[in-house]
Design a protein around this motif. Structure first.
Motif, PDB file in Angstrom:
ATOM      1  N   ALA A  70      38.762  53.424  34.984  1.00 50.63           N
ATOM      2  CA  ALA A  70      39.233  52.366  34.094  1.00 50.63           C
ATOM      3  C   ALA A  70      38.131  51.930  33.137  1.00 50.63           C
ATOM      4  N   ALA A  71      36.908  51.830  33.649  1.00 50.80           N
ATOM      5  CA  ALA A  71      35.783  51.431  32.796  1.00 50.80           C
ATOM      6  C   ALA A  71      35.532  52.478  31.722  1.00 50.80           C
ATOM      7  N   THR A  72      35.604  53.745  32.100  1.00 51.79           N
ATOM      8  CA  THR A  72      35.386  54.824  31.132  1.00 51.79           C
ATOM      9  C   THR A  72      36.436  54.791  30.040  1.00 51.79           C
ATOM     10  N   MET A  73      37.684  54.631  30.430  1.00 52.43           N
ATOM     11  CA  MET A  73      38.763  54.613  29.449  1.00 52.43           C
ATOM     12  C   MET A  73      38.747  53.344  28.595  1.00 52.43           C
ATOM     13  N   ALA A  74      38.330  52.232  29.177  1.00 51.74           N
ATOM     14  CA  ALA A  74      38.233  50.998  28.399  1.00 51.74           C
ATOM     15  C   ALA A  74      37.175  51.132  27.316  1.00 51.74           C
ATOM     16  N   LYS A  75      36.064  51.779  27.654  1.00 50.78           N
ATOM     17  CA  LYS A  75      35.036  52.015  26.632  1.00 50.78           C
ATOM     18  C   LYS A  75      35.591  52.891  25.512  1.00 50.78           C
TER      19      LYS A  75
END
Length: 431
Positions: A70-75
């Protein structure tokens, strides 16, 4: 593109805040355009779609308790990418483009739009489709332009449309030349319709540094009306390094000047320009390094030398500008292991191990490069590549059948982010 802004802002923003990646920012107006309305100021902020594939993937990952994913995709979702328009009726595309312009206008940012609906698109291969006739296309692109209206926008016009003319599709693809003539007419119509909008910066697509020779693409650009646009685009949906495309683009720009404003003998002779495949300034005697090699930039000084001898130093203000797609070129081109494939390894198609390149910006520091853009949607498939294995449907690089062209591929998106050069961080310049 069916939801309204108040509903679609939630996914990306919510994931970012839950993960502690960003704080809300205040919208500010987009920088003013020049009097002509077509040059991108260095401070241009590009539109971030809150309803992007990456934003939805971030929410999916969060629901599945995959906080790292989720963090990767949010970035990824925090950075601006182009919006592609690939079909529909004139009324539909006018409505869709107008909605995007309204959404961007609310945030004080500039959207990047891709017009990708030319007849015989992609030689009817992986990304086959497009309008059914020249008349249909011309009605569609005029409606596209009407949807933009008076707002500020960047348009990348018909990726591969010039580098892959109907006459390039095969020996029997356009025996009379009528289809290629129609393509050129379509692009000229598009240029005039789009440039008729006061705030639209149009970039005619010119392929990439490993495709058409400098003189060939320059001649095609001139025929398609590049002189009436802001410039041309390079590396769309490809992964060739930025410096190679910048070098090539500078040659193309100089060749355009050479054939239109250069010495009298050069008028109309873009085909005379040296390029990435050949330079008459080189010895060309068969010795190593004595000829231009498209895969060895250390030999490109021979082409630089040709331009110095024949074009000199053109006035900077008379040179055509361009933009470069950096969405997947952080690690440059893919080189398959020697001997692995007997046919075409399709190095452009879902190349493994690639990474995101330079972040989208209009402040490139390179006088002729108006912007680095993410034109290709990061994480969307190029098509069902098989590396030219006879009868094969599986991509040997992934051990599976690739998703169809344009389909979202979460695993590829994750890989591109993980391999980004420089490392991907959260965009702190969000609206």
């Amino acid at each position: 593109m069916t939801h309204h802004l108040p509903r679609t802002v939630l996914p990306a923003a919510a994931v970012a805040l839950v993960l502690g990646l960003a704080a809300p920012a205040t919208a500010s107006p987009a920088p003013p355009a020049t009097a002509a309305g077509h040059t991108l100021p260095a401070g241009t902020r590009f539109y971030v779609d809150p309803d992007s594939d990456a934003a939805h993937q971030a929410v999916t990952d969060l629901k599945n308790h995959d906080l790292a994913g989720a963090a990767t995709m949010a970035k990824l979702a925090s950075w601006p990418e182009a919006t592609w328009f690939t079909g529909g009726t004139p009324a539909e595309v006018r409505t869709q483009v107008a909605k995007l312009m309204r959404d961007a206008g609310r945030t004080g940012t500039v959207p990047t739009l891709v017009a990708y609906n030319i007849p015989l698109r992609d030689c009817s291969l992986y990304s086959a489709g497009g309008a059914q006739s020249d008349a249909e296309y011309q009605a569609w692109i005029k409606a596209f332009a009407q949807g933009i209206g008076n707002g500020k926008a960047v348009v990348v016009l018909e990726p591969d449309g010039l580098a892959n003319l109907p006459s390039d599709c095969g020996p029997a693809s356009d025996p009379t030349g009528v289809l290629t003539a129609g393509r050129i007419a379509d692009l000229n119509t598009a240029v005039d319709a789009l440039e008729g909008q006061p705030g639209t910066s149009v970039y005619l697509d010119a392929g990439n540094s490993h495709w058409k020779s400098v003189g060939d693409i320059a001649q095609r650009l001139l025929q398609a009306g590049v002189a009436r646009t802001q410039g041309f685009s390079l590396n769309v949906s490809n992964n060739l390094a930025t410096d190679l495309n910048t070098h090539y683009g500078t040659w193309v720009s100089t060749c355009l000047w050479f054939a239109t404003k250069g010495p009298a003998w050069a008028n109309g002779h873009a085909d005379s320009c040296a390029g990435q495949y050949y330079s008459s300034a080189a010895p060309n005697d068969g010795l190593p390094g004595n000829a231009v090699d498209p895969d060895d930039p250390s030999t490109w000084h021979w082409t630089d030398q040709w331009f110095q001898q024949n074009a000199g130093t053109p006035p900077t203000g008379q040179l055509t500008h361009f933009v470069v797609d950096t969405s997947r070129n952080g690690r440059g081109a893919w080189t398959p292991p020697q001997g692995k494939y007997s046919g075409d390894p399709q190095i452009w198609c879902n190349a493994p191990g690639r990474g995101i390149g330079a972040r989208p910006t209009a402040d490139t520091g390179v006088p002729l490069v108006d912007a680095y853009l993410w034109v290709k949607t990061v994480g969307q498939s190029d098509g069902q590549c098989n590396r030219s294995v006879p009868g094969g449907t599986i991509d040997p690089e992934y051990g599976a059948v690739d998703p169809a062209a344009g389909a979202w591929w979460p695993e590829q998106a994750q890989s591109l982010v993980q391999n980004a050069v420089p490392a991907l961080t959260f965009n702190l310049n969000l609206h």
